[in-house]
Design a protein around this motif. Structure first.
Motif, PDB file in Angstrom:
ATOM      1  N   ILE A  11     -22.568 -34.081  28.006  1.00  0.00           N
ATOM      2  CA  ILE A  11     -22.878 -33.464  29.348  1.00  0.00           C
ATOM      3  C   ILE A  11     -23.161 -34.574  30.430  1.00  0.00           C
ATOM      4  N   LEU A  12     -22.329 -34.388  31.368  1.00  0.00           N
ATOM      5  CA  LEU A  12     -22.662 -35.469  32.796  1.00  0.00           C
ATOM      6  C   LEU A  12     -24.035 -34.837  33.359  1.00  0.00           C
ATOM      7  N   GLY A  13     -24.884 -35.606  33.699  1.00  0.00           N
ATOM      8  CA  GLY A  13     -26.106 -35.271  34.261  1.00  0.00           C
ATOM      9  C   GLY A  13     -26.242 -35.920  35.599  1.00  0.00           C
ATOM     10  N   VAL A  25     -24.373 -40.057  31.258  1.00  0.00           N
ATOM     11  CA  VAL A  25     -23.542 -39.189  30.185  1.00  0.00           C
ATOM     12  C   VAL A  25     -24.123 -39.291  28.867  1.00  0.00           C
ATOM     13  N   LEU A  81     -15.835 -33.915  29.077  1.00  0.00           N
ATOM     14  CA  LEU A  81     -17.142 -33.134  29.191  1.00  0.00           C
ATOM     15  C   LEU A  81     -17.056 -31.844  28.878  1.00  0.00           C
ATOM     16  N   ILE A  84     -21.552 -29.826  33.147  1.00  0.00           N
ATOM     17  CA  ILE A  84     -22.353 -30.628  34.126  1.00  0.00           C
ATOM     18  C   ILE A  84     -23.641 -30.130  34.416  1.00  0.00           C
ATOM     19  N   ALA A  85     -24.961 -31.181  34.603  1.00  0.00           N
ATOM     20  CA  ALA A  85     -26.175 -30.638  34.651  1.00  0.00           C
ATOM     21  C   ALA A  85     -26.608 -31.202  35.769  1.00  0.00           C
ATOM     22  N   ALA A 344     -29.325 -34.648  31.944  1.00  0.00           N
ATOM     23  CA  ALA A 344     -28.329 -34.563  30.804  1.00  0.00           C
ATOM     24  C   ALA A 344     -28.807 -34.307  29.380  1.00  0.00           C
ATOM     25  N   ARG A 348     -28.778 -29.810  27.205  1.00  0.00           N
ATOM     26  CA  ARG A 348     -28.503 -29.524  26.201  1.00  0.00           C
ATOM     27  C   ARG A 348     -29.231 -28.385  25.379  1.00  0.00           C
TER      28      ARG A 348
END
Ligand code: KG4
Ligand code: ZN
Length: 376
Positions: A11-13, A25, A81, A84-85, A344, A348
Motif C-alpha cells: 500500500i502507498l500511503g 510504502v 502496488l 492507495i491510502a 499505509a 491494511r
C-alpha cells in the motif's frame, strides 16, 4: 474486507493533513519499505504557528517530489502496488485536499482501490508498525491509547484495529497545543514541544507552582488554566498612556523575550510547565489502566515524542502493575509526528473503495476518532 477479497498487501500511503508532506510504502500493515517526510517547520516558524494557506501551498509544491522519493526508496512502481491510502481528516481543509486529490488521481490512473484513513486512528496504529512477528498481534488488545498531538488529546480503549471506545478527551486545548502556546509565552519558538523539552533539561521541575486540572477524577483533560497561569507569571508589558509615546520600531510580544516576575530562569519555567503537563497525562493514563483490563498501553501523536512523558509512564506502570502488568510502548520517533507509514499501515485493516464511492471521497477537517468517510 469488502466482497470477501483478500486485503491489499502493498500500500502507498499519502499524508498531508497539516504542515508535513509525507508518502510511504508499507507491506502487510507492518513492514515499512519507505517513509518520506518533508516538513514545513522553517516556513511557519517566522509566524509562531501553522498558517493554513501557506501550509496548503507548501503541500502542493512538495507532494510530487515526495511521492516519487517514496516509490524510489521502496524500489516499487505502480505495478507493484495493491492500493492507495490517504488521510482524509481531521486536519486543515486546504492541506487535506492536496493529498485526497492526488490519491484519487493516482487510483484512477493506476486502476487501484482507494483507502481513506482517519489521521487520529493512524497515529495510534503507528504502535503496531514494524512488529517483528507477523503471526502475533503486539501490542496486545485491549489496549489503552494515550493520543496526544497538536490538535487532539484523548484516552481510548482500543479493542481491535477497527473498534475503540473514547474514555476521555480534552475539553479545551490539546496537549501539543499547550506545549506550543507555552513555548510561545516563554519565547522559545515553534514547534513548542521539542523546544520546551530541550530547555527543561537544565531547569528545576518543582520551581514554579503551576495548576493541574484533575476534573474530579474524570479522564478528560484541560490545559487552558495552566497556560493562563504561565501567562500571569510573565511580567505584563506596561504600555505608555499614548501610542505616540512608544519609541519608534517598538515590537510587541511575543517577538520580545518575556520578563518573568519571580526572577526564575526560563529553564525553570519550561521544566515546571512540562512537569505539569506530564503529571496530568501520566496520572490520568494510570487511572484509565486501573479502570480497564487493558493488556497494553500505547502512546501516540506528536507529544508521544516527549521523553519525560515516556519515562514517567514506563516507570509508573512498572511500579503499579509489576512484571505481569500491561506492556508500555510508543512508536519510533519518525512515526510519532505526522508521517504516511502510519496511514499505509492502518489502511491494511480498512475497506478499499472503488468506483463511485472512491471518486466522491471528500476531505473532513473535523472528523473525530472512529468516524468514517460517511460522516461529515
Ligand atoms: O501529531 P503531530 O505531528 O501533528 C498533529 O497531528 O497535531 O503533533 C504535533 C505536536 C506539536 O504540538 C508539537 O509541539 C508536539 O506535537 N511535539 C512535542 C514533542 N515533539 C512534538 N511535544 C512535547 N515534546 C516533544 N518532544
Ligand atoms: Zn498528527
Amino acid at each position: 474486507m469488502s466482497q470477501g477479497l483478500p486485503p491489499p498487501r502493498v500500500i502507498l500511503g499519502i499524508e498531508t493533513s497539516c504542515d508535513e508532506t509525507a508518502a510511504a510504502v508499507v507491506v502487510d500493515g507492518r513492514e515499512v519499505r519507505s517513509n518520506v517526510i518533508s516538513s514545513q517547520v522553517a516556513l511557519h516558524r517566522a509566524h509562531g504557528g501553522v498558517v493554513p494557506e501557506l501550509a496548503a501551498r507548501g503541500q502542493m509544491t512538495a507532494i510530487t517530489t515526495i511521492l516519487e522519493a517514496a516509490l524510489d526508496e521502496a524500489g516499487v512502481t505502480s505495478a507493484d502496488l495493491d492500493a492507495i491510502a490517504v488521510t482524509h481528516g481531521p486536519g486543515l481543509a486546504g492541506s487535506l485536499l492536496v493529498g485526497v486529490n492526488l490519491a484519487k488521481t493516482l487510483a484512477l490512473a493506476w486502476r487501484l482501490p482507494l483507502i481513506p484513513v482517519n489521521h487520529l486512528e493512524a497515529h495510534v496504529y503507528a504502535n503496531w508498525l514494524e512488529q517483528p512477528d507477523p503471526d502475533a498481534v503486539r501490542p496486545e488488545f485491549p489496549s489503552v491509547a494515550l493520543l496526544v498531538s497538536g490538535g487532539h488529546s484523548a484516552l481510548l480503549l482500543i479493542e481491535s484495529h477497527g473498534s475503540a471506545t473514547l474514555l476521555g478527551q480534552t475539553i479545551d486545548d490539546a496537549a501539543g497545543e499547550a506545549f506550543d502556546k507555552g513555548a510561545r509565552l516563554l519565547g522559545l519558538g515553534y514547534p513548542g514541544g521539542p523546544a520546551i523539552q530541550r530547555e527543561a533539561e537544565s531547569g528545576n521541575r518543582d520551581a514554579v507552582p503551576l495548576p493541574r486540572a484533575w476534573l474530579d477524577g474524570s479522564l478528560d483533560f484541560s490545559f487552558s488554566g495552566l497556560k493562563t497561569s504561565l501567562l500571569r507569571h510573565a511580567q505584563p508589558w506596561r504600555l505608555p498612556d499614548s501610542p505616540r509615546d512608544l519609541p519608534p520600531g517598538t515590537v510587541f510580544p511575543p517577538h520580545h523575550p518575556p520578563v518573568f516576575r519571580d526572577g526564575f530562569p526560563v529553564a525553570d519555567f519550561a521544566a515546571s510547565f512540562e512537569e505539569a503537563i506530564v503529571d496530568v497525562l501520566a496520572t490520568k493514563t494510570m487511572w484509565a489502566l486501573e479502570r480497564t483490563e487493558a493488556r497494553s498501553l500505547v502512546i501516540a501523536g506528536g507529544v508521544a515524542a516527549n521523553r519525560a512523558l515516556r519515562d514517567r509512564l514506563a516507570q509508573q506502570v512498572a511500579s503499579r502493575f509489576g512484571a505481569d502488568g500491561p506492556t508500555v510502548s510508543w512508536p519510533d520517533l519518525s512515526y510519532c509526528t505526522d508521517n504516511a507509514a502510519m496511514v499505509a499501515g492502518l489502511a491494511r485493516h480498512r475497506s478499499p473503495l472503488t468506483g463511485e464511492s472512491a471518486w466522491s471521497l471528500d476531505a473532513y477537517p473535523n472528523m473525530a476518532f472512529g468516524e468514517s468517510r460517511s460522516v461529515r
